[in-house]
Design a protein around this motif. Structure first.
Motif, PDB file in Angstrom:
ATOM      1  N   MET A 191      26.730  21.546  43.038  1.00  0.00           N
ATOM      2  CA  MET A 191      27.977  22.149  41.864  1.00  0.00           C
ATOM      3  C   MET A 191      28.968  22.427  42.356  1.00  0.00           C
ATOM      4  O   MET A 191      29.448  22.026  41.049  1.00  0.00           O
ATOM      5  CB  MET A 191      26.368  23.195  41.193  1.00  0.00           C
ATOM      6  N   THR A 192      29.544  22.581  42.936  1.00  0.00           N
ATOM      7  CA  THR A 192      30.668  23.332  42.936  1.00  0.00           C
ATOM      8  C   THR A 192      31.680  22.659  43.561  1.00  0.00           C
ATOM      9  O   THR A 192      32.485  22.758  42.477  1.00  0.00           O
ATOM     10  CB  THR A 192      30.672  24.457  44.122  1.00  0.00           C
ATOM     11  N   SER A 240      44.547  33.544  32.697  1.00  0.00           N
ATOM     12  CA  SER A 240      44.847  33.716  33.227  1.00  0.00           C
ATOM     13  C   SER A 240      43.729  35.597  33.598  1.00  0.00           C
ATOM     14  O   SER A 240      43.636  36.083  34.235  1.00  0.00           O
ATOM     15  CB  SER A 240      45.989  34.811  33.098  1.00  0.00           C
ATOM     16  N   ALA A 241      42.614  35.803  32.662  1.00  0.00           N
ATOM     17  CA  ALA A 241      41.858  36.790  32.145  1.00  0.00           C
ATOM     18  C   ALA A 241      41.319  36.589  33.127  1.00  0.00           C
ATOM     19  O   ALA A 241      40.206  37.599  33.294  1.00  0.00           O
ATOM     20  CB  ALA A 241      41.760  37.399  30.814  1.00  0.00           C
ATOM     21  N   ASP A 242      40.966  34.889  33.922  1.00  0.00           N
ATOM     22  CA  ASP A 242      39.465  34.721  33.866  1.00  0.00           C
ATOM     23  C   ASP A 242      40.109  34.761  35.822  1.00  0.00           C
ATOM     24  O   ASP A 242      38.779  34.751  36.211  1.00  0.00           O
ATOM     25  CB  ASP A 242      38.335  33.593  33.365  1.00  0.00           C
ATOM     26  N   ARG A 243      41.016  34.807  35.682  1.00  0.00           N
ATOM     27  CA  ARG A 243      41.734  34.786  37.202  1.00  0.00           C
ATOM     28  C   ARG A 243      41.411  36.124  38.216  1.00  0.00           C
ATOM     29  O   ARG A 243      42.048  36.723  38.069  1.00  0.00           O
ATOM     30  CB  ARG A 243      43.007  34.906  37.951  1.00  0.00           C
ATOM     31  N   PRO A 244      40.706  36.112  39.149  1.00  0.00           N
ATOM     32  CA  PRO A 244      39.981  37.405  40.041  1.00  0.00           C
ATOM     33  C   PRO A 244      41.136  37.640  40.296  1.00  0.00           C
ATOM     34  O   PRO A 244      42.455  37.620  40.933  1.00  0.00           O
ATOM     35  CB  PRO A 244      38.703  36.909  40.993  1.00  0.00           C
ATOM     36  N   SER A 245      41.610  38.829  40.939  1.00  0.00           N
ATOM     37  CA  SER A 245      42.684  39.597  41.058  1.00  0.00           C
ATOM     38  C   SER A 245      42.184  39.680  42.902  1.00  0.00           C
ATOM     39  O   SER A 245      41.211  39.594  43.358  1.00  0.00           O
ATOM     40  CB  SER A 245      42.235  41.581  41.182  1.00  0.00           C
ATOM     41  N   TYR A 255      34.139  26.783  39.501  1.00  0.00           N
ATOM     42  CA  TYR A 255      35.457  26.618  39.820  1.00  0.00           C
ATOM     43  C   TYR A 255      36.051  27.640  39.595  1.00  0.00           C
ATOM     44  O   TYR A 255      37.335  27.715  40.236  1.00  0.00           O
ATOM     45  CB  TYR A 255      36.128  25.021  39.192  1.00  0.00           C
ATOM     46  N   ALA A 256      35.601  28.145  38.279  1.00  0.00           N
ATOM     47  CA  ALA A 256      36.032  29.224  37.292  1.00  0.00           C
ATOM     48  C   ALA A 256      35.990  30.097  39.504  1.00  0.00           C
ATOM     49  O   ALA A 256      37.449  30.865  39.258  1.00  0.00           O
ATOM     50  CB  ALA A 256      36.126  29.614  36.312  1.00  0.00           C
ATOM     51  N   GLN A 257      35.313  30.298  39.515  1.00  0.00           N
ATOM     52  CA  GLN A 257      35.064  31.181  40.529  1.00  0.00           C
ATOM     53  C   GLN A 257      35.923  32.256  41.514  1.00  0.00           C
ATOM     54  O   GLN A 257      36.334  32.786  41.931  1.00  0.00           O
ATOM     55  CB  GLN A 257      33.328  31.428  41.097  1.00  0.00           C
ATOM     56  N   LEU A 258      36.658  30.513  40.876  1.00  0.00           N
ATOM     57  CA  LEU A 258      37.601  29.910  42.618  1.00  0.00           C
ATOM     58  C   LEU A 258      38.593  30.339  42.244  1.00  0.00           C
ATOM     59  O   LEU A 258      39.855  29.659  42.898  1.00  0.00           O
ATOM     60  CB  LEU A 258      36.497  28.418  43.422  1.00  0.00           C
ATOM     61  N   ARG A 259      38.696  30.869  40.995  1.00  0.00           N
ATOM     62  CA  ARG A 259      40.557  30.647  40.677  1.00  0.00           C
ATOM     63  C   ARG A 259      41.132  29.144  40.431  1.00  0.00           C
ATOM     64  O   ARG A 259      42.124  28.895  40.629  1.00  0.00           O
ATOM     65  CB  ARG A 259      41.361  31.060  41.487  1.00  0.00           C
TER      66      ARG A 259
END
Length: 394
Positions: free
Chosen positions: A358-359, A384-389, A277-281
């Protein structure tokens, strides 16, 4: 049946586009760049190993790192992240044999806003002194002879600032054989290696298990503190280095292996769901889009093929089989890399269904406040540091 046929046509077109236009994500030819020549001077290297409750894998991994034959000065800093299983004591015992110098150290208590691994890495980097290269490698990673030398030689010869290898994961159990090759395949689909390795490309990615980074490049990117809250720390590191002008490279490993066992489905499930879920911001909209996309691309082809065959709808069956065949063909190189028979490629839709679940579970865990749980710690809120640009490839 007309609706199913049209949907299967869209799935087939999607697979043709992925196979031809998506950075050759399915290819497995991105290996460590060949050594053009021996460096005129071998730079100093410090390997930093964050370790939290890793006594079960250290005997299989740490000796291989300490045994590296490196022409220049090299040493190892193992950061014991407040383990409760005797990790530090075991590491000191394993260092008794001749090899690289080992320092075992413990960081201060974890401050708010940091993930445990990155806090440990920051402490280890600080202990590394003025070494020109830092090898950030996980506690479960075993390095075959010559691994460190080849990494540094590639970085020096090609003017790279970050050299990262996707360690070859274990595929001993049945669940590992089903899920692990697909895990690397899906990662490459998100971040095509060829595209990430082009300096002009905005795509950036790395594999946290084995990343060699120039100290100057890391400092220019803001140090480990710049990504302190990142759950997906490897991609965040590559993005930070590349954004500040560094050259990055990512490929599949030939001399780097993960020795961490995943004997059942549950640990593999946790490995994926803790960061999906972090991968999906942390975005419900992206989660919905991912579920629909996985369904269209991976599940529709076999459903159309089987339904068409059972109902004698040969048009739908043919389109579904064609999409399924392209899917399997793109997965075959990864199976060969893992020494698995290509006859397993048609099982990819089933594995994709597991990844879809899993997602969704990752999002549910986040909404329930359990977030990204790992090694007894939970990171329930987005960093915020983990949110992809906006350069994130999805």
């Amino acid at each position: 049946m007309t609706v199913l046929w049209w949907v299967s046509v869209v799935a087939l077109l999607a697979w043709v586009w992925l196979a031809v236009c998506h950075g050759g994500f399915w290819r497995t030819d991105q290996r460590l760049p060949p050594r053009l020549a021996e460096p005129s001077r071998w730079p100093d290297v410090v390997a930093v190993v964050p370790a939290r409750d890793e006594a079960g894998v250290l005997p299989l991994s740490l000796p291989s790192l300490l045994a590296q034959q490196y022409p220049g000065r090299a040493r190892v800093v193992l950061v014991d992240d407040h383990s409760t299983d005797g990790t530090a004591e075991l590491a000191r015992m394993l260092a008794a044999a001749p090899g690289l110098e080992l320092e075992v150290t413990t960081p201060p208590p974890l401050p708010e806003g940091w993930t445990g691994k990155l806090w440990a890495l920051r402490h280890g980097v600080a202990r590394a002194g003025d070494a020109e290269w830092l090898l950030l490698t996980d506690a479960d990673i075993a390095h075959r002879p010559g691994s460190l030398r080849e990494l540094v030689a590639a970085g020096e010869a090609h003017g790279l600032d970050l050299v990262s290898q996707m360690a070859r994961l274990r595929v001993a159990s049945g669940w590992e054989r089903l899920i692990v090759p697909a895990f690397v395949y899906f990662f490459a689909q998100l971040y095509p290696f060829r595209r990430a390795n082009r300096p002009a490309s905005r795509t950036a990615a790395a594999a946290g298990g084995c990343s060699l980074v120039r100290r100057q490049a890391l400092e220019r990117a803001g140090g480990v503190a710049a990504i302190r809250g990142a759950v997906i720390d490897d991609v965040s590191l590559a993005r930070a280095v590349k954004r500040t002008g560094g050259r990055t490279w990512l490929g599949l490993a030939d001399r780097v292996d993960s020795v961490r066992p995943y004997p059942g489905l549950a640990p593999l499930w946790r490995m994926v769901s803790r960061s999906a879920y972090a991968q999906l911001r942390y975005s419900p909209a992206l989660l919905l889009g991912t579920v629909l996309g996985l369904t269209l691309v991976y599940l529709v082809p076999p459903v159309a093929a089987i339904t068409g065959l059972l109902t004698a709808d040969w048009r739908t069956a043919g389109t579904g089989l064609a999409a399924w065949a392209v899917m399997a063909a793109t997965f075959a190189p990864m199976l060969r890399y893992y020494d698995r028979p290509v006859t397993e490629a048609p099982l990819l839709p089933f594995t994709a269904l597991l990844y879809l679940l899993m997602t969704v579970d990752s999002a549910v865990q986040h909404w329930c406040g359990r977030g990204s749980a790992w090694k007894g710690r939970t990171y329930p809120h987005p960093r915020s540091a983990d949110r992809p640009s906006t350069t994130h490839q999805a």
